[in-house]
Design a protein around this motif. Structure first.
Motif, PDB file in Angstrom:
ATOM      1  N   GLY A  15      36.620 -29.997  -9.342  1.00 34.20           N
ATOM      2  CA  GLY A  15      36.424 -28.571  -9.548  1.00 34.20           C
ATOM      3  C   GLY A  15      36.258 -27.788  -8.269  1.00 34.20           C
ATOM      4  N   GLY A  16      36.077 -28.491  -7.160  1.00 33.78           N
ATOM      5  CA  GLY A  16      35.869 -27.837  -5.872  1.00 33.78           C
ATOM      6  C   GLY A  16      37.164 -27.456  -5.190  1.00 33.78           C
ATOM      7  N   SER A  17      37.028 -26.990  -3.954  1.00 36.29           N
ATOM      8  CA  SER A  17      38.170 -26.509  -3.180  1.00 36.29           C
ATOM      9  C   SER A  17      38.163 -27.108  -1.782  1.00 36.29           C
ATOM     10  N   LEU A  18      39.345 -27.189  -1.211  1.00 40.39           N
ATOM     11  CA  LEU A  18      39.524 -27.601   0.177  1.00 40.39           C
ATOM     12  C   LEU A  18      40.707 -26.835   0.747  1.00 40.39           C
ATOM     13  N   ARG A  19      40.709 -26.673   2.060  1.00 45.77           N
ATOM     14  CA  ARG A  19      41.875 -26.104   2.728  1.00 45.77           C
ATOM     15  C   ARG A  19      42.324 -27.057   3.824  1.00 45.77           C
ATOM     16  N   LEU A  20      43.555 -27.504   3.704  1.00 42.83           N
ATOM     17  CA  LEU A  20      44.157 -28.346   4.727  1.00 42.83           C
ATOM     18  C   LEU A  20      44.953 -27.490   5.704  1.00 42.83           C
ATOM     19  N   SER A  21      44.998 -27.945   6.944  1.00 42.45           N
ATOM     20  CA  SER A  21      45.782 -27.267   7.968  1.00 42.45           C
ATOM     21  C   SER A  21      46.753 -28.254   8.600  1.00 42.45           C
ATOM     22  N   CYS A  22      47.891 -27.742   9.026  1.00 44.10           N
ATOM     23  CA  CYS A  22      48.868 -28.547   9.767  1.00 44.10           C
ATOM     24  C   CYS A  22      49.395 -27.696  10.903  1.00 44.10           C
ATOM     25  N   ALA A  23      49.066 -28.103  12.117  1.00 42.78           N
ATOM     26  CA  ALA A  23      49.499 -27.372  13.304  1.00 42.78           C
ATOM     27  C   ALA A  23      50.715 -28.057  13.909  1.00 42.78           C
ATOM     28  N   TYR A  63      56.359 -25.661  -5.282  1.00 37.38           N
ATOM     29  CA  TYR A  63      55.207 -26.499  -5.578  1.00 37.38           C
ATOM     30  C   TYR A  63      55.610 -27.624  -6.512  1.00 37.38           C
ATOM     31  N   GLY A  64      54.904 -28.743  -6.375  1.00 39.74           N
ATOM     32  CA  GLY A  64      55.058 -29.803  -7.339  1.00 39.74           C
ATOM     33  C   GLY A  64      54.416 -29.404  -8.656  1.00 39.74           C
ATOM     34  N   ASP A  65      54.912 -29.969  -9.750  1.00 41.99           N
ATOM     35  CA  ASP A  65      54.425 -29.583 -11.078  1.00 41.99           C
ATOM     36  C   ASP A  65      52.927 -29.826 -11.238  1.00 41.99           C
ATOM     37  N   SER A  66      52.429 -30.885 -10.628  1.00 39.93           N
ATOM     38  CA  SER A  66      51.031 -31.259 -10.848  1.00 39.93           C
ATOM     39  C   SER A  66      50.036 -30.344 -10.126  1.00 39.93           C
ATOM     40  N   VAL A  67      50.510 -29.529  -9.202  1.00 34.65           N
ATOM     41  CA  VAL A  67      49.591 -28.661  -8.456  1.00 34.65           C
ATOM     42  C   VAL A  67      49.877 -27.182  -8.687  1.00 34.65           C
ATOM     43  N   GLN A  68      50.941 -26.891  -9.411  1.00 41.08           N
ATOM     44  CA  GLN A  68      51.323 -25.505  -9.670  1.00 41.08           C
ATOM     45  C   GLN A  68      50.154 -24.739 -10.267  1.00 41.08           C
ATOM     46  N   GLY A  69      49.834 -23.594  -9.684  1.00 42.00           N
ATOM     47  CA  GLY A  69      48.755 -22.765 -10.198  1.00 42.00           C
ATOM     48  C   GLY A  69      47.389 -23.086  -9.610  1.00 42.00           C
ATOM     49  N   ARG A  70      47.264 -24.223  -8.929  1.00 41.94           N
ATOM     50  CA  ARG A  70      45.973 -24.612  -8.329  1.00 41.94           C
ATOM     51  C   ARG A  70      46.027 -24.600  -6.805  1.00 41.94           C
ATOM     52  N   PHE A  71      47.170 -24.928  -6.253  1.00 38.08           N
ATOM     53  CA  PHE A  71      47.335 -25.006  -4.801  1.00 38.08           C
ATOM     54  C   PHE A  71      48.187 -23.836  -4.321  1.00 38.08           C
ATOM     55  N   LEU A  88      40.353 -26.017  -7.803  1.00 35.35           N
ATOM     56  CA  LEU A  88      40.222 -26.752  -9.070  1.00 35.35           C
ATOM     57  C   LEU A  88      40.667 -28.205  -8.896  1.00 35.35           C
ATOM     58  N   LEU A  89      40.154 -28.826  -7.866  1.00 38.54           N
ATOM     59  CA  LEU A  89      40.573 -30.183  -7.550  1.00 38.54           C
ATOM     60  C   LEU A  89      40.172 -31.155  -8.644  1.00 38.54           C
ATOM     61  N   LYS A  90      41.039 -32.145  -8.851  1.00 39.13           N
ATOM     62  CA  LYS A  90      40.837 -33.169  -9.859  1.00 39.13           C
ATOM     63  C   LYS A  90      40.800 -34.533  -9.170  1.00 39.13           C
ATOM     64  N   ALA A  91      40.246 -35.498  -9.883  1.00 38.15           N
ATOM     65  CA  ALA A  91      40.186 -36.856  -9.322  1.00 38.15           C
ATOM     66  C   ALA A  91      41.585 -37.354  -8.974  1.00 38.15           C
ATOM     67  N   GLN A 121      50.072 -37.581  10.814  1.00 42.52           N
ATOM     68  CA  GLN A 121      49.412 -38.879  10.608  1.00 42.52           C
ATOM     69  C   GLN A 121      48.678 -38.954   9.274  1.00 42.52           C
ATOM     70  N   GLY A 122      48.488 -37.828   8.615  1.00 40.78           N
ATOM     71  CA  GLY A 122      47.833 -37.810   7.314  1.00 40.78           C
ATOM     72  C   GLY A 122      46.349 -37.500   7.400  1.00 40.78           C
ATOM     73  N   THR A 123      45.843 -36.921   6.327  1.00 43.43           N
ATOM     74  CA  THR A 123      44.414 -36.633   6.225  1.00 43.43           C
ATOM     75  C   THR A 123      43.963 -36.989   4.811  1.00 43.43           C
ATOM     76  N   GLN A 124      42.826 -37.655   4.710  1.00 35.90           N
ATOM     77  CA  GLN A 124      42.358 -38.175   3.416  1.00 35.90           C
ATOM     78  C   GLN A 124      41.632 -37.090   2.631  1.00 35.90           C
ATOM     79  N   VAL A 125      42.042 -36.946   1.387  1.00 35.44           N
ATOM     80  CA  VAL A 125      41.338 -36.079   0.441  1.00 35.44           C
ATOM     81  C   VAL A 125      40.834 -36.967  -0.693  1.00 35.44           C
ATOM     82  N   THR A 126      39.548 -36.931  -0.932  1.00 32.92           N
ATOM     83  CA  THR A 126      38.947 -37.715  -2.003  1.00 32.92           C
ATOM     84  C   THR A 126      38.184 -36.779  -2.918  1.00 32.92           C
ATOM     85  N   VAL A 127      38.529 -36.819  -4.203  1.00 35.58           N
ATOM     86  CA  VAL A 127      37.885 -35.969  -5.198  1.00 35.58           C
ATOM     87  C   VAL A 127      37.082 -36.868  -6.120  1.00 35.58           C
TER      88      VAL A 127
END
Length: 129
Positions: A15-23, A63-71, A88-91, A121-127
């Motif tokens: 249910g929380g939020s995060l913001r990723l950045s890519c420079a 957007y991918g179907d699974s994130v449409q409307g949330r990301f 609206l992050l999900k597990a 290199q990737g960044t880990q998101v854990t919900v």
């Protein structure tokens, strides 16, 4: 060459939020596509969102179907950075998130990982649920 550096991954409750950045740094191009993919353990790399631009054209976003409307993906031209606002992050959003870039304005091919020349290199998101 183009270098991509992701940041912003963290542990967050469902249910929380995060913001990723890519420079992006290195060469510049008149047209470009940057995107986010993710990969969970034991699963294939999945398209999350992408944005392209070229001189004289309007940005195309997908957007991918699974994130449409949330990301939401966005771009800061001055900083050569893209962002992924995740709400609206999900597990099932748990994954390593990768930034990708290609010196072409991709449209139909935007969701195909094989189209991208450069990867971060990737960044880990854990919900947690």
């Amino acid at each position: 060459q183009v270098q991509l550096v992701e940041s912003g991954g963290a542990l967050v409750q469902a249910g929380g939020s995060l913001r990723l950045s890519c420079a992006a740094s290195g060469r510049t191009f008149n047209s470009f596509t940057m995107a986010w993919f993710r990969q969970a353990p034991g699963k294939e790399r999945e398209f999350v969102s992408g944005i392209n631009w070229s001189a004289g054209s309007t940005n195309f976003i997908d957007y991918g179907d699974s994130v449409q409307g949330r990301f939401t993906i966005s771009r800061d031209n001055d900083k050569n950075t893209i962002y992924l606002q995740m709400n609206l992050l999900k597990a099932e959003d748990t994954a390593v998130y990768y930034c990708a870039a290609d010196p072409a304005a991709l449209y139909d091919a935007m969701s195909r990982a094989s189209e991208y020349e450069y990867w971060g290199q990737g960044t880990q998101v854990t919900v947690s649920s």
